[in-house]
Scaffold this active site. Sequence first.
Site, PDB file in Angstrom:
ATOM      1  N   VAL A   1       4.091   0.770   2.481  1.00 16.64           N
ATOM      2  CA  VAL A   1       4.328  -0.460   3.237  1.00 16.64           C
ATOM      3  C   VAL A   1       4.791  -1.563   2.297  1.00 16.64           C
ATOM      4  O   VAL A   1       4.190  -1.789   1.241  1.00 16.64           O
ATOM      5  CB  VAL A   1       3.038  -0.896   3.966  1.00 16.64           C
ATOM      6  CG1 VAL A   1       3.267  -2.209   4.702  1.00 16.64           C
ATOM      7  CG2 VAL A   1       2.578   0.184   4.918  1.00 16.64           C
TER       8      VAL A   1
ATOM      9  N   LYS B   1       7.036  -0.268   7.100  1.00 16.37           N
ATOM     10  CA  LYS B   1       6.482   1.019   6.682  1.00 16.37           C
ATOM     11  C   LYS B   1       7.633   2.010   6.555  1.00 16.37           C
ATOM     12  O   LYS B   1       8.377   2.231   7.521  1.00 16.37           O
ATOM     13  CB  LYS B   1       5.457   1.527   7.699  1.00 16.37           C
ATOM     14  CG  LYS B   1       4.769   2.824   7.263  1.00 16.37           C
ATOM     15  CD  LYS B   1       3.969   3.464   8.376  1.00 16.37           C
ATOM     16  CE  LYS B   1       2.725   2.681   8.706  1.00 16.37           C
ATOM     17  NZ  LYS B   1       1.832   3.458   9.632  1.00 16.37           N
TER      18      LYS B   1
ATOM     19  N   GLY C   1       3.760   7.651   3.729  1.00 17.34           N
ATOM     20  CA  GLY C   1       4.710   6.554   3.564  1.00 17.34           C
ATOM     21  C   GLY C   1       4.079   5.405   2.811  1.00 17.34           C
ATOM     22  O   GLY C   1       2.932   5.479   2.362  1.00 17.34           O
TER      23      GLY C   1
ATOM     24  N   ASP D   1      -8.960   5.700  15.180  1.00 21.07           N
ATOM     25  CA  ASP D   1      -9.336   5.676  13.761  1.00 21.07           C
ATOM     26  C   ASP D   1      -9.809   4.285  13.342  1.00 21.07           C
ATOM     27  O   ASP D   1      -9.221   3.651  12.458  1.00 21.07           O
ATOM     28  CB  ASP D   1      -8.133   6.105  12.917  1.00 21.07           C
ATOM     29  CG  ASP D   1      -8.534   6.466  11.488  1.00 21.07           C
ATOM     30  OD1 ASP D   1      -9.714   6.764  11.265  1.00 21.07           O
ATOM     31  OD2 ASP D   1      -7.661   6.448  10.596  1.00 21.07           O
TER      32      ASP D   1
ATOM     33  N   ALA E   1       0.858  -1.188   0.000  1.00 21.90           N
ATOM     34  CA  ALA E   1       0.000   0.000   0.000  1.00 21.90           C
ATOM     35  C   ALA E   1       0.886   1.226   0.000  1.00 21.90           C
ATOM     36  O   ALA E   1       2.013   1.196   0.494  1.00 21.90           O
ATOM     37  CB  ALA E   1      -0.923   0.003   1.212  1.00 21.90           C
TER      38      ALA E   1
END
Length: 553
Positions: free
Chosen positions: A131, A145, A129, A280, A124
């Site tokens: 991963v 990451k 950043g 989140d 992703a």
Amino acid sequence: MDLKPANLKRYASVTRLLLKYRRTSDGKSLVAGTGSSEEILPEDAEKGEALAKDLESLGPTFIKLGQVLSSRSTLIPPAYAEALERLQDSVEPFPYEEVERIVTDELGVRISKAFESFDHKPLASASLGQVHRARLRDGRQVVVKVQRPNIRQRITEDLEAFDQMARLLEKHTSVKENLDLPAVLDEFRKTLFEELDYRREAQNLDRLAEELADFELIVVPRPVHDYTTSRVLTMDYVEGEKITKINPVALLGSKGEVLAEELFRAYLKQILVDGFFHADPHPGNVFLTPDGRIALIDLGMVYRLSPQLQDTLLMMVLAIADGRGEEAADHTLALAEQREGVNEAEFRRQVASLVAQYSGAGLSDLSVGKVFLEIVDTAVRNGVALPPETTLLGKTLFNLDAVGRTLAPGFNPTESIRSYSAHLLRQRMLKSVTPGNLFSMVLELRDFLGRLPSRVNRILDAAASNQLGLKIDTGIDGPQFMVGFQKVANRITMGLILAALIVGAAMLMQVETTFRIFGYPGLAILLFLAAAGGGIVLLFRIVTKDWRDDKKK
């Protein structure tokens, strides 16, 4: 404050946004503290989507600003808040050569030596950043990451431009009447720089994993600290799929209900007992593993609550779940900053009506998070100043409701709170019994005992010299007053003893013992029975005494 020439491009970008979206479709200021209960107009929905796309095109700082604004639903119209909620920060990945350079610089060793394998293609890619999947030399499957190159410098420059523009807006416009810009920017800066420090996220992963260790169906990946720096985070690879991509048929029946219940209770513990929660929990951050467990990832955004705030929030959430609107309003006001001109009576009436409305709603309309957010909006409209934690908490509960219904469409979060409330209260009470608190009480007791002899000597000296007296101006007969006062003191003492028996019994219920009554720890049951008996006697004496007094009148 003079504008810097080096930031002219950023000033121009911000200015274009302000001019383009300064007004909603009905002519009001975009930032008007309108709240989420207002009607969503189609024109505003289109403009909200356009704003989200413009923010995406301007880069990571603007994307994160939009995400922060989406959690401040009391500041912007609901159509814009909903559009910004869906704001995606997925962007084009940066080259593997940059990944290799950053990892090598941060870890002090080449990737080929630190890892047995390291995928060149990222799993992703986000605004801060990306991963990559990898395998350590010991065979452990991990994800790495890696922070984007020069992202800190760019964000710092963007924030500097935001600060300068905010000063100009506060000085030359009326925006400060609707929005405390410095407070929003301070919160935004703090959140963003915490998210940029991957070492802090590693600490968050460790703490959350420990606090949720008793939840067998919840998985939190563990970090690899030797391979983690401020710009590189290495943690366990968790296999699974986002719950939004799972076929609903696979979650039918008790499996989805059990997972939703486990997840909701885990969050209630985080918020109301531990005071540290994953802020989140949207569906994109919740995975379903092949073995049927829930994985929580991306702990860049967490929040901490003080014990005093936790206690009030616990009572407020329980009041909402039980449909007690007046009590929910009382607890909300207890959280608020004291200000003049607050219409408390109108606020109480609106909150009571709101809670009653949702208490009679159907299962599909029940949402503790939604009620919580609407109470916050009601507070804003009535001039009640609540701490920013309340909005974030409401947003967390709202997202959690959505995740729960994704796992189980018939999931009832309100019923979950009701059934879990006794356990929450017991855990909250046990959490307060810490070595630090006990040590503090011992020190206070030592101080009291140390001062006691001198105080007793002064009282005895005064009594010996016939100077000890008690002056009471009651307007009634002195002996009669003292008799009545002694009876009141006796009843208060009896009530305290009964309360102590109940608290002690509740704590002893957690202690395993072979002596049991009706299947429960025997000593705890005896204390409960003693408290019940004492309560009945006390109540009988109060009732009969009042009855006699009424007959004498």
